[in-house]
Design an enzyme around this catalytic site. Structure first.
Site, PDB file in Angstrom:
ATOM      1  N   SER A  66       0.861  -1.189   0.000  1.00 27.81           N
ATOM      2  CA  SER A  66       0.000   0.000   0.000  1.00 27.81           C
ATOM      3  C   SER A  66       0.892   1.232   0.000  1.00 27.81           C
ATOM      4  O   SER A  66       2.023   1.183   0.493  1.00 27.81           O
ATOM      5  CB  SER A  66      -0.870   0.021   1.257  1.00 27.81           C
TER       6      SER A  66
ATOM      7  N   TYR B  73      -2.202  -1.559  10.515  1.00 34.38           N
ATOM      8  CA  TYR B  73      -2.266  -1.707   9.050  1.00 34.38           C
ATOM      9  C   TYR B  73      -1.028  -1.077   8.405  1.00 34.38           C
ATOM     10  O   TYR B  73      -0.357  -1.704   7.576  1.00 34.38           O
ATOM     11  CB  TYR B  73      -3.553  -1.054   8.525  1.00 34.38           C
TER      12      TYR B  73
HETATM   13  P1  NAP Z   1     -11.328  -6.471  -0.083  1.00 34.20           P
HETATM   14  O1  NAP Z   1     -12.297  -6.491  -1.200  1.00 34.20           O
HETATM   15  O2  NAP Z   1     -11.815  -6.381   1.314  1.00 34.20           O
HETATM   16  O3  NAP Z   1     -10.376  -7.733  -0.255  1.00 34.20           O
HETATM   17  C1  NAP Z   1      -9.724  -8.361   0.782  1.00 34.20           C
HETATM   18  C2  NAP Z   1      -9.728  -9.842   0.463  1.00 34.20           C
HETATM   19  O4  NAP Z   1      -8.915 -10.534   1.414  1.00 34.20           O
HETATM   20  C3  NAP Z   1     -11.124 -10.434   0.531  1.00 34.20           C
HETATM   21  O5  NAP Z   1     -11.394 -11.096  -0.686  1.00 34.20           O
HETATM   22  C4  NAP Z   1     -11.079 -11.408   1.694  1.00 34.20           C
HETATM   23  O6  NAP Z   1     -11.835 -12.555   1.371  1.00 34.20           O
HETATM   24  C5  NAP Z   1      -9.585 -11.724   1.780  1.00 34.20           C
HETATM   25  N1  NAP Z   1      -9.169 -12.098   3.131  1.00 34.20           N
HETATM   26  C6  NAP Z   1      -9.278 -11.366   4.254  1.00 34.20           C
HETATM   27  N2  NAP Z   1      -8.816 -12.056   5.303  1.00 34.20           N
HETATM   28  C7  NAP Z   1      -8.393 -13.252   4.809  1.00 34.20           C
HETATM   29  C8  NAP Z   1      -7.818 -14.402   5.397  1.00 34.20           C
HETATM   30  N3  NAP Z   1      -7.587 -14.478   6.720  1.00 34.20           N
HETATM   31  N4  NAP Z   1      -7.515 -15.449   4.596  1.00 34.20           N
HETATM   32  C9  NAP Z   1      -7.752 -15.397   3.269  1.00 34.20           C
HETATM   33  N5  NAP Z   1      -8.299 -14.335   2.655  1.00 34.20           N
HETATM   34  C10 NAP Z   1      -8.611 -13.284   3.433  1.00 34.20           C
HETATM   35  O7  NAP Z   1     -10.345  -5.231  -0.231  1.00 34.20           O
HETATM   36  P2  NAP Z   1      -9.246  -4.878  -1.328  1.00 34.20           P
HETATM   37  O8  NAP Z   1      -9.160  -3.404  -1.301  1.00 34.20           O
HETATM   38  O9  NAP Z   1      -9.461  -5.575  -2.599  1.00 34.20           O
HETATM   39  O10 NAP Z   1      -7.927  -5.432  -0.607  1.00 34.20           O
HETATM   40  C11 NAP Z   1      -7.015  -6.297  -1.251  1.00 34.20           C
HETATM   41  C12 NAP Z   1      -5.613  -5.940  -0.795  1.00 34.20           C
HETATM   42  O11 NAP Z   1      -5.301  -4.620  -1.249  1.00 34.20           O
HETATM   43  C13 NAP Z   1      -5.407  -5.923   0.716  1.00 34.20           C
HETATM   44  O12 NAP Z   1      -4.158  -6.491   1.038  1.00 34.20           O
HETATM   45  C14 NAP Z   1      -5.414  -4.445   1.044  1.00 34.20           C
HETATM   46  O13 NAP Z   1      -4.696  -4.165   2.211  1.00 34.20           O
HETATM   47  C15 NAP Z   1      -4.735  -3.881  -0.189  1.00 34.20           C
HETATM   48  N6  NAP Z   1      -4.929  -2.454  -0.445  1.00 34.20           N
HETATM   49  C16 NAP Z   1      -6.161  -1.949  -0.712  1.00 34.20           C
HETATM   50  C17 NAP Z   1      -6.277  -0.582  -0.974  1.00 34.20           C
HETATM   51  C18 NAP Z   1      -7.604   0.041  -1.298  1.00 34.20           C
HETATM   52  O14 NAP Z   1      -7.656   1.293  -1.413  1.00 34.20           O
HETATM   53  N7  NAP Z   1      -8.673  -0.710  -1.471  1.00 34.20           N
HETATM   54  C19 NAP Z   1      -5.159   0.240  -0.960  1.00 34.20           C
HETATM   55  C20 NAP Z   1      -3.930  -0.317  -0.676  1.00 34.20           C
HETATM   56  C21 NAP Z   1      -3.803  -1.672  -0.436  1.00 34.20           C
HETATM   57  P3  NAP Z   1     -12.599 -13.456   2.482  1.00 34.20           P
HETATM   58  O15 NAP Z   1     -13.324 -12.512   3.373  1.00 34.20           O
HETATM   59  O16 NAP Z   1     -13.451 -14.354   1.679  1.00 34.20           O
HETATM   60  O17 NAP Z   1     -11.520 -14.209   3.198  1.00 34.20           O
END
Ligand code: NAP
Length: 255
Positions: free
Chosen positions: A147, A160
């Protein structure tokens, strides 16, 4: 030819957190580029629905339930991927969680939950996948979802931010140790991306407008904006890049 180097035909691997958001976009683009992919997460119903959607572009796409906070799930995920495809060429450590609370109120449970998924899970899943790559004497690509917060932090995000900064270091450590096996380890650092994780922030119109005004490209990313970097880092086109984090943030960090 250069475009052939971007093709993922014949390559197979894993994307965690692939039932939604950025992980779903990664998995979709990898399949579109020719790869066969295991998509992993805790919610198997959502993974199965995602697999059905992505299969229109190719495949196979195999949903496997796995909680990256559990060591037994991590090993099972790797073993089942090898059973399905016979090999692992790439791993995307994309699963991540966020807990918002100011430092003075942050709980031990939230701290442990965030670090267990975002950092410990990414490390031990990488280790399990790398052991397969090493034993098979295969080139490998590991890509972590970091991130922009890894470099900046933010309010009420102590665990985080620290976990994503840790992931930057971990990316470099694994890149160093595994370069001798031709296992390349990099990270993608998104800025603001509209997903389930950030939807409450996006819906806060005043806050969202202020953040958007600070993004040079003038908009939040859609998950698809991250897909080009994902395909590139999984492909032969990035075979001399390791230990790096590519920030896909609309210019945020250059402000
Ligand atoms: P998201 O839609 O909430 O995706 C997170 C995913 O992680 C979900 O599909 C969830 O699926 C899975 N997950 C959570 N805990 C888990 C576990 N214990 N084991 C296996 N899977 C798990 O949000 P996103 O924004 O796409 O996030 C994806 C990544 O991008 C994350 O690492 C986040 O920190 C990073 N990120 C996001 C942003 C942003 O602005 N959105 C910015 C920077 C970085 P289940 O609930 O089915 O397990």
């Amino acid at each position: 030819m250069i475009l052939e180097k971007f093709s993922l035909k014949g390559k197979s691997g894993i994307v965690t957190g692939a039932g939604s958001g950025i992980g779903k976009s990664f998995a979709t683009s990898l399949v579109q580029a020719g790869a066969e992919v295991v998509i992993a997460g805790r919610n198997i119903g959502r993974l199965e629905a995602t697999a059905r959607e992505i299969r229109q572009f190719g495949g196979p796409v195999v949903p496997i339930q796995a909680d990256v906070a559990k060591m037994e799930d991590i090993q099972n995920l790797v073993d089942r991927t090898v059973e399905e495809f016979g090999k692992i060429d790439f791993l995307f450590n994309n699963a991540g969680i966020i807990r918002r609370n100011p430092c003075e109120d942050f709980t031990e449970k939230d701290w442990d939950d965030v670090f267990t998924v975002n950092l410990k899970g990414a490390f031990f899943l990488s280790q399990a996948a790398a052991r397969v790559m090493i034993s098979q004497k295969r080139k490998g690509k590991i890509i972590n979802t970091s991130s922009r917060i890894a470099l900046q932090s933010g309010k009420a995000l102590p665990a985080y931010g620290a976990s994503k900064a840790g992931l930057t270091q971990l990316t470099k450590s694994m890149a160093n140790d595994w370069a001798q096996y031709n296992i390349l380890v990099n990270a993608i650092g998104p800025g603001y991306v509209r997903t389930e994780m950030t939807e409450p922030l996006y819906q806060d119109k005043e806050w969202s407008a202020e953040m958007t005004s600070r993004i040079p490209l003038g908009r939040w990313a859609d998950p698809e904006d991250l897909a080009g970097a994902a395909v590139f880092l999984a492909s032969d086109a990035s075979d001399y890049i390791t230990g790096q984090t590519i920030f896909v943030d609309g210019g945020w960090l250059s402000m």
